[in-house]
Design a protein around this motif. Structure first.
Motif, PDB file in Angstrom:
ATOM      1  N   ASP A  28      -8.469  -8.941 -14.364  1.00 15.33           N
ATOM      2  CA  ASP A  28      -9.658  -8.101 -14.472  1.00 15.33           C
ATOM      3  C   ASP A  28     -10.156  -7.637 -13.105  1.00 15.33           C
ATOM      4  O   ASP A  28     -11.362  -7.486 -12.889  1.00 15.33           O
ATOM      5  N   HIS A  29      -9.238  -7.422 -12.185  1.00 10.78           N
ATOM      6  CA  HIS A  29      -9.596  -6.970 -10.838  1.00 10.78           C
ATOM      7  C   HIS A  29      -9.944  -5.488 -10.842  1.00 10.78           C
ATOM      8  O   HIS A  29      -9.288  -4.685 -11.493  1.00 10.78           O
ATOM      9  N   GLU A  30     -10.946  -5.130 -10.041  1.00  8.67           N
ATOM     10  CA  GLU A  30     -11.307  -3.719  -9.924  1.00  8.67           C
ATOM     11  C   GLU A  30     -10.362  -2.960  -8.987  1.00  8.67           C
ATOM     12  O   GLU A  30     -10.009  -1.821  -9.231  1.00  8.67           O
ATOM     13  N   ASN A  31      -9.993  -3.607  -7.881  1.00  7.23           N
ATOM     14  CA  ASN A  31      -9.185  -2.924  -6.864  1.00  7.23           C
ATOM     15  C   ASN A  31      -7.705  -3.153  -7.089  1.00  7.23           C
ATOM     16  O   ASN A  31      -7.269  -4.279  -7.345  1.00  7.23           O
ATOM     17  N   MET A  32      -6.946  -2.096  -6.922  1.00  4.02           N
ATOM     18  CA  MET A  32      -5.486  -2.224  -6.940  1.00  4.02           C
ATOM     19  C   MET A  32      -4.907  -1.381  -5.821  1.00  4.02           C
ATOM     20  O   MET A  32      -5.475  -0.344  -5.457  1.00  4.02           O
ATOM     21  N   PHE A  33      -3.789  -1.841  -5.280  1.00  2.56           N
ATOM     22  CA  PHE A  33      -3.191  -1.239  -4.088  1.00  2.56           C
ATOM     23  C   PHE A  33      -1.684  -1.066  -4.270  1.00  2.56           C
ATOM     24  O   PHE A  33      -1.043  -1.897  -4.908  1.00  2.56           O
ATOM     25  N   TRP A  34      -1.161  -0.033  -3.637  1.00  2.00           N
ATOM     26  CA  TRP A  34       0.281   0.109  -3.473  1.00  2.00           C
ATOM     27  C   TRP A  34       0.607   0.185  -1.984  1.00  2.00           C
ATOM     28  O   TRP A  34       0.033   1.002  -1.252  1.00  2.00           O
ATOM     29  N   TYR A  35       1.551  -0.681  -1.564  1.00  2.00           N
ATOM     30  CA  TYR A  35       2.043  -0.699  -0.193  1.00  2.00           C
ATOM     31  C   TYR A  35       3.548  -0.483  -0.214  1.00  2.00           C
ATOM     32  O   TYR A  35       4.224  -0.807  -1.186  1.00  2.00           O
ATOM     33  N   ARG A  36       4.054   0.010   0.908  1.00  3.79           N
ATOM     34  CA  ARG A  36       5.477  -0.075   1.114  1.00  3.79           C
ATOM     35  C   ARG A  36       5.723  -0.910   2.364  1.00  3.79           C
ATOM     36  O   ARG A  36       4.900  -0.906   3.307  1.00  3.79           O
ATOM     37  N   ARG A  44       2.387  -0.916   4.785  1.00  2.00           N
ATOM     38  CA  ARG A  44       1.594   0.292   4.973  1.00  2.00           C
ATOM     39  C   ARG A  44       1.007   0.721   3.631  1.00  2.00           C
ATOM     40  O   ARG A  44       1.723   0.790   2.624  1.00  2.00           O
ATOM     41  N   LEU A  45      -0.278   1.048   3.655  1.00  2.00           N
ATOM     42  CA  LEU A  45      -0.992   1.365   2.426  1.00  2.00           C
ATOM     43  C   LEU A  45      -0.704   2.801   1.997  1.00  2.00           C
ATOM     44  O   LEU A  45      -0.915   3.741   2.765  1.00  2.00           O
ATOM     45  N   ILE A  46      -0.243   2.952   0.759  1.00  2.00           N
ATOM     46  CA  ILE A  46       0.075   4.278   0.241  1.00  2.00           C
ATOM     47  C   ILE A  46      -1.144   4.870  -0.484  1.00  2.00           C
ATOM     48  O   ILE A  46      -1.625   5.949  -0.154  1.00  2.00           O
ATOM     49  N   TYR A  47      -1.597   4.161  -1.485  1.00  2.00           N
ATOM     50  CA  TYR A  47      -2.765   4.557  -2.268  1.00  2.00           C
ATOM     51  C   TYR A  47      -3.480   3.289  -2.724  1.00  2.00           C
ATOM     52  O   TYR A  47      -2.872   2.239  -2.848  1.00  2.00           O
ATOM     53  N   PHE A  48      -4.760   3.440  -3.010  1.00  2.00           N
ATOM     54  CA  PHE A  48      -5.466   2.363  -3.666  1.00  2.00           C
ATOM     55  C   PHE A  48      -6.467   2.931  -4.659  1.00  2.00           C
ATOM     56  O   PHE A  48      -6.794   4.125  -4.633  1.00  2.00           O
ATOM     57  N   SER A  49      -6.934   2.040  -5.524  1.00  2.00           N
ATOM     58  CA  SER A  49      -7.863   2.449  -6.575  1.00  2.00           C
ATOM     59  C   SER A  49      -8.916   1.372  -6.732  1.00  2.00           C
ATOM     60  O   SER A  49      -8.590   0.188  -6.779  1.00  2.00           O
ATOM     61  N   TYR A  50     -10.178   1.775  -6.795  1.00  2.00           N
ATOM     62  CA  TYR A  50     -11.240   0.788  -6.944  1.00  2.00           C
ATOM     63  C   TYR A  50     -11.889   0.832  -8.322  1.00  2.00           C
ATOM     64  O   TYR A  50     -12.875   0.151  -8.584  1.00  2.00           O
TER      65      TYR A  50
END
Lengths: 112, 113
Positions: A28-36, A44-50
């Protein structure tokens, strides 16, 4: 036991293909991230969503897009895969107040 | 832009020795995390440091945070082979209205018998 699950451990795609990398978390986390992750370059951070339907560009968004239609799922899309997108992709999530992030097992993508 | 820099990037040491990994960051933050990554695996959380002066210890590893100096350290005491891995620090900061988690380059630690 907390879980972040990425849909594939290994993927091989051809140049020009559209590629979907899926990530699901059950915390149930609000934040999600994609790294490569690439040798010598760290993560390195590609996109994130809060939040659902919200997205923010990270440091290297070019060639990628994302989708967050449901809170638990965050998808990374390569519209037209290129060889320089061969990499390890890591998804992570955490709570809005910024506690520690939990990572998926990673997807090693090879574009040929 | 938030920059997070680790030093050193590569570290080879003998069992039984002590050493410190440094993590510097360029913007105000009071949240810093340390992660461990084994080859071919994902990242595992080691420490969460949430305030100036925070110190956490787990076994032979100890992490500290100095938010005024924008510096965190990961100290290894009497190293053993099992601690060989890549260690990352990450800083959580509010940037342009959004909370971002930015990582250092990682320190590859090799402990030799």
């Amino acid at each position: 036991d907390v879980k972040v699950t990425q849909s594939s451990r290994y993927l091989v795609k051809r140049t020009g293909e559209k590629v979907f990398l899926e990530c699901v978390q059950d915390m149930d986390h609000e934040n999600m991230f994609w790294y490569r992750q690439d040798p010598g370059l760290g993560l390195r951070l590609i996109y994130f969503s809060y939040d659902v339907k919200m997205k923010e560009k990270g440091d290297i968004p070019e060639g990628y897009s994302v989708s967050r239609e449901k809170k638990e799922r965050f998808s990374l899309i390569l519209e037209s895969a290129s060889t320089n997108q061969t990499s390890m992709y890591l998804c992570a999530s955490n709570l809005r107040d910024g506690t520690e992030a939990f990572f998926g097992q990673g997807t090693r993508l090879t574009v040929v | 832009e938030l920059k997070v820099e680790q030093n050193p990037l590569f570290l080879s040491m003998q069992e039984g020795k002590n050493y410190t990994i440094y993590c510097n960051y360029s913007t105000t933050s009071d949240r810093l995390y340390w992660y461990r990554q084994d080859p071919g695996k994902s990242l595992e959380s080691l420490f969460v440091l949430l305030s100036n002066g925070a110190v956490k210890q787990e076994g032979r590893l100890m992490a500290s945070l100095d938010t005024k100096a924008r510096l965190s350290t990961l100290h290894i005491t009497a190293a053993v082979h099992d601690l060989s891995a890549t260690y990352f620090c990450a800083v959580d900061a509010l940037i342009q209205g959004a909370q971002k988690l930015v990582f250092g380059q990682g320190t590859r630690l090799t402990i030799n018998p």
